[in-house]
Design a protein around this motif. Structure first.
Motif, PDB file in Angstrom:
ATOM      1  N   ILE A   1      -2.779   5.663  -5.697  1.00 36.01           N
ATOM      2  CA  ILE A   1      -4.111   5.568  -5.092  1.00 36.01           C
ATOM      3  C   ILE A   1      -4.667   6.955  -4.819  1.00 36.01           C
ATOM      4  CG2 ILE A   1      -5.369   4.763  -3.060  1.00 36.01           C
ATOM      5  CD1 ILE A   1      -3.370   2.456  -2.864  1.00 36.01           C
TER       6      ILE A   1
ATOM      7  N   VAL B   1      -6.405  -2.008  -0.076  1.00 35.51           N
ATOM      8  CA  VAL B   1      -7.489  -1.056  -0.299  1.00 35.51           C
ATOM      9  C   VAL B   1      -8.807  -1.604   0.225  1.00 35.51           C
ATOM     10  CG1 VAL B   1      -8.823   0.147  -2.068  1.00 35.51           C
ATOM     11  CG2 VAL B   1      -6.339  -0.025  -2.289  1.00 35.51           C
ATOM     12  N   ARG B   2      -9.069  -2.866  -0.058  1.00 34.16           N
ATOM     13  CA  ARG B   2     -10.338  -3.479   0.341  1.00 34.16           C
ATOM     14  C   ARG B   2     -10.466  -3.563   1.857  1.00 34.16           C
ATOM     15  NH1 ARG B   2      -9.666  -7.766  -2.225  1.00 34.16           N
ATOM     16  NH2 ARG B   2     -10.596  -7.044  -4.177  1.00 34.16           N
TER      17      ARG B   2
ATOM     18  N   ARG C   1       0.826  -1.202   0.000  1.00 31.57           N
ATOM     19  CA  ARG C   1       0.000   0.000   0.000  1.00 31.57           C
ATOM     20  C   ARG C   1       0.865   1.258   0.000  1.00 31.57           C
ATOM     21  NH1 ARG C   1      -4.232   1.148   4.832  1.00 31.57           N
ATOM     22  NH2 ARG C   1      -2.288   1.568   5.959  1.00 31.57           N
TER      23      ARG C   1
ATOM     24  N   TYR D   1      -4.462   4.297  -9.775  1.00 32.53           N
ATOM     25  CA  TYR D   1      -4.218   2.857  -9.595  1.00 32.53           C
ATOM     26  C   TYR D   1      -5.365   2.061 -10.216  1.00 32.53           C
ATOM     27  CZ  TYR D   1      -3.768  -1.724  -7.470  1.00 32.53           C
ATOM     28  OH  TYR D   1      -3.679  -3.079  -7.292  1.00 32.53           O
ATOM     29  N   GLN D   2      -5.009   1.035 -10.977  1.00 30.81           N
ATOM     30  CA  GLN D   2      -5.983   0.165 -11.613  1.00 30.81           C
ATOM     31  C   GLN D   2      -6.168  -1.100 -10.779  1.00 30.81           C
ATOM     32  OE1 GLN D   2      -7.765   0.902 -14.406  1.00 30.81           O
ATOM     33  NE2 GLN D   2      -6.761   2.915 -14.396  1.00 30.81           N
ATOM     34  N   SER D   3      -7.407  -1.341 -10.363  1.00 25.85           N
ATOM     35  CA  SER D   3      -7.698  -2.535  -9.567  1.00 25.85           C
ATOM     36  C   SER D   3      -7.306  -3.788 -10.333  1.00 25.85           C
ATOM     37  CB  SER D   3      -9.182  -2.566  -9.221  1.00 25.85           C
ATOM     38  OG  SER D   3      -9.486  -3.715  -8.470  1.00 25.85           O
ATOM     39  N   GLY D   4      -6.667  -4.722  -9.654  1.00 23.50           N
ATOM     40  CA  GLY D   4      -6.216  -5.967 -10.255  1.00 23.50           C
ATOM     41  C   GLY D   4      -4.759  -5.944 -10.645  1.00 23.50           C
TER      42      GLY D   4
ATOM     43  N   ASP E   1      -4.628  -4.502  -3.801  1.00 25.17           N
ATOM     44  CA  ASP E   1      -6.085  -4.681  -3.796  1.00 25.17           C
ATOM     45  C   ASP E   1      -6.568  -5.050  -2.399  1.00 25.17           C
ATOM     46  OD1 ASP E   1      -6.067  -4.151  -6.479  1.00 25.17           O
ATOM     47  OD2 ASP E   1      -6.165  -6.257  -7.091  1.00 25.17           O
TER      48      ASP E   1
END
Length: 441
Positions: A387, A404-405, A380, A392-395, A401
Motif C-alpha cells: 500500500i 483501506v476504504r 492491512r 497494491y491492486q484493489s480487489g 480493500d
C-alpha cells in the motif's frame, strides 16, 4: 495507627522477648547497600534499628554464621563501625481503611501529602499469603476502563492481571492515569515505584486529577530512595489492595513500573552476594516477581485487578523481565513507539496485545465484532508495504480493500483523547456499527 489483634501465642512470644535481656549487635562493616552486623540473632525479614539518638530503621536481608546483613530504609550517610543495632519487637504494619482514600503515602505507609496524620485506618502485617488456588473465584465479569480500545479489543476481566509493555516515553503512565479516572472499580491503589520526583506531582494534579485522586490511594517511592524502600512500596500497595479485597471490595491495583521493582531487587540481591544471572538479575528477582504478581486476582470474595507497567529495555519485548512477567500475567498490552511519535494515542498495538480472559467475559456478538476488526487490521498490516509504495491492486483481497476504504473510521475508533472517557456500552456499540459497515462493504 491501631495494630491488629494478634493470636495469643504471638502475644506471648512478644512478651517473652520483651522481658528477656536486650541483645545489642554492632555494625562491623558497610559495603554498597548492605550493612554487616555481629552479635544479633535475627531472621530474614525482621526489622532492626541502627544507632542511638536518631535510629535508622533497617531490614534483615541475609543471614550467615555469626553475622547478619541488613539494609537501611533511609539514608546511609553517617553509619560507621561500632554503631549499635537493636531488634524491633513489633512487626512492620501497613495502614489500611477508608481513611486512606485521597491520600499519598510513602513505601512505609507514612503520609507525604501534607494533609496531616492518617485517620480512620488500622494496621495490618505487610506479609500476606496469596489466595489459595482452589478458593479463587473464576473471572467472568468484564471491568470497564473507559478506554475504547481496551474495553473492546483487549477486554479486561474483574480480577485479571494485565501488563502494559512499552519503552520509555511511549505513554504508559498517561494510559494508566486515564484508566484510573475511567475505571468502574470501587477503589484504585496506585504505586509509583522508581519514578522521577518531578513527575509525581504532575501525575497527581494533571493526569489523575482531583476526581481520580478522591477514590484512589497513591503509594510513592521515587528513584532516589533506597532500593529496599522501593521494593517495600510495591508490597505495601499490594497489601492495601488486598485489605480491600478481604472486605469484598473490587479494587484495582496499578503499579508503575514493575521493571523498577525488579531493578530494586537486583540491587538488593547483588549487594548481599547473590550471583548475577540473566543480564545481571539474580535468581531472587524472578521469585519476587512471581510472589508479588500472584497476590493479585480474585479470592472467595472481592477482587484485585492488577495493571502493571513494564519498561522494556531498548524496546526489546523479549528481554528477561518482560518475558518473565508476560508468562505470569493474564494478558499483555503492547504500546508501540512508532504509533506514539505519529500522535496516535493510546499508542496500543492491537495485534500485539491480548487478553487471555476476553473470551470468558465477552458475549458471542462482542467476540465476533472484535474478531472482525482484528482480521481487517491483520490484513492491512500484511499488505502495508504494498500500500505504501502504491503496488497494491484493489480487489486482490476484500479485507485489505475494507481496511483501506474504512481506514479513517478505524483509526478514529482506535484513538482517544486523554481526557475523554467512553463507557464500555458505547464502545461496543461503536465497534458494532464499524464492523457492520465493513461487512456490508
Amino acid at each position: 495507627m491501631k495494630g491488629t489483634l494478634m493470636p495469643g501465642a504471638r502475644k506471648l512470644s512478644l512478651a517473652t522477648r520483651a522481658a528477656a535481656p536486650e541483645r545489642v549487635g554492632v555494625v562491623t562493616g558497610v559495603v554498597g547497600l548492605a550493612v554487616q552486623v555481629q552479635g544479633l540473632r535475627c531472621a530474614v525479614g525482621d526489622m532492626v534499628t541502627i544507632g542511638g539518638r536518631t535510629p535508622i530503621d533497617a531490614e534483615v536481608v541475609a543471614v550467615s554464621a555469626g553475622s547478619i546483613k541488613i539494609m537501611p530504609l533511609g539514608p546511609m550517610a553517617g553509619l560507621g563501625e561500632g554503631d549499635p543495632v537493636r531488634a524491633k519487637l513489633e512487626p512492620l504494619l501497613v495502614p489500611t481503611g477508608d481513611g486512606l482514600l485521597g491520600r499519598v503515602i510513602d513505601g512505609l505507609g507514612r503520609p507525604i501529602d501534607g494533609l496531616g496524620p492518617l485517620r480512620g485506618v488500622r494496621g495490618v502485617p505487610l506479609e500476606n499469603k496469596s489466595p489459595n488456588s482452589m478458593d479463587r473465584a473464576r473471572i467472568a465479569t468484564p471491568l470497564q476502563t473507559g478506554v475504547r480500545v481496551l474495553d473492546t479489543l483487549t477486554t479486561l476481566g474483574r480480577g485479571q492481571r494485565l501488563g502494559l509493555f512499552a519503552g520509555s516515553g511511549v505513554g504508559k503512565s498517561s494510559l494508566l492515569s486515564m484508566i484510573a479516572r475511567g475505571t468502574e472499580a470501587d477503589v484504585s491503589v496506585i504505586a509509583l515505584v522508581g519514578e522521577r520526583g518531578r513527575e509525581v506531582r504532575e501525575f497527581l494534579e494533571d493526569d489523575l486529577g482531583p476526581a481520580g485522586l478522591a477514590r484512589s490511594i497513591v503509594v510513592v517511592a521515587t528513584s532516589d530512595e533506597p532500593a529496599l524502600l522501593r521494593l517495600r512500596a510495591a508490597f505495601t500497595a499490594t497489601r492495601i489492595a488486598e485489605s480491600f479485597r478481604e472486605r469484598g471490595v473490587d479494587a484495582m491495583l496499578m503499579m508503575d513500573s514493575l521493571t523498577r521493582v525488579a531493578m530494586a531487587q537486583r540491587e538488593i540481591g547483588l549487594s548481599v552476594g547473590e550471583p548475577p544471572a540473566t543480564r545481571g538479575y539474580p535468581p531472587s528477582t524472578f521469585s519476587i516477581l512471581a510472589r508479588l504478581l500472584e497476590r493479585a486476582g480474585t479470592d472467595k470474595i472481592g477482587s484485585v485487578t492488577g495493571l502493571y507497567t513494564v519498561l522494556v529495555d531498548g524496546d526489546d519485548h523479549n528481554e528477561p523481565i518482560a518475558d518473565a512477567v508476560r508468562s505470569i500475567l493474564d494478558g499483555h498490552v503492547v504500546l508501540e513507539r512508532k504509533l506514539a511519535v505519529a500522535g496516535h494515542f493510546p499508542a496500543i498495538d492491537v495485534l500485539g496485545s491480548i487478553s487471555r480472559l476476553a473470551s470468558k467475559v465477552c458475549t458471542r456478538e462482542q467476540k465476533r465484532d472484535a474478531g472482525t476488526l482484528r482480521k481487517v487490521l491483520a490484513a492491512r498490516a500484511a499488505a502495508q508495504d504494498l500500500i505504501d509504495v502504491g503496488a497494491y491492486q484493489s480487489g486482490s483481497n476484500p479485507l485489505v480493500d475494507a481496511a483501506v476504504r474504512h481506514g479513517p473510521a478505524i483509526n478514529n475508533f482506535l484513538q482517544q483523547g486523554m481526557d475523554q472517557q467512553v463507557p464500555a456500552r458505547q464502545s461496543w456499540a461503536e465497534l458494532n456499527a464499524l464492523t457492520n459497515n465493513i461487512l456490508g462493504a
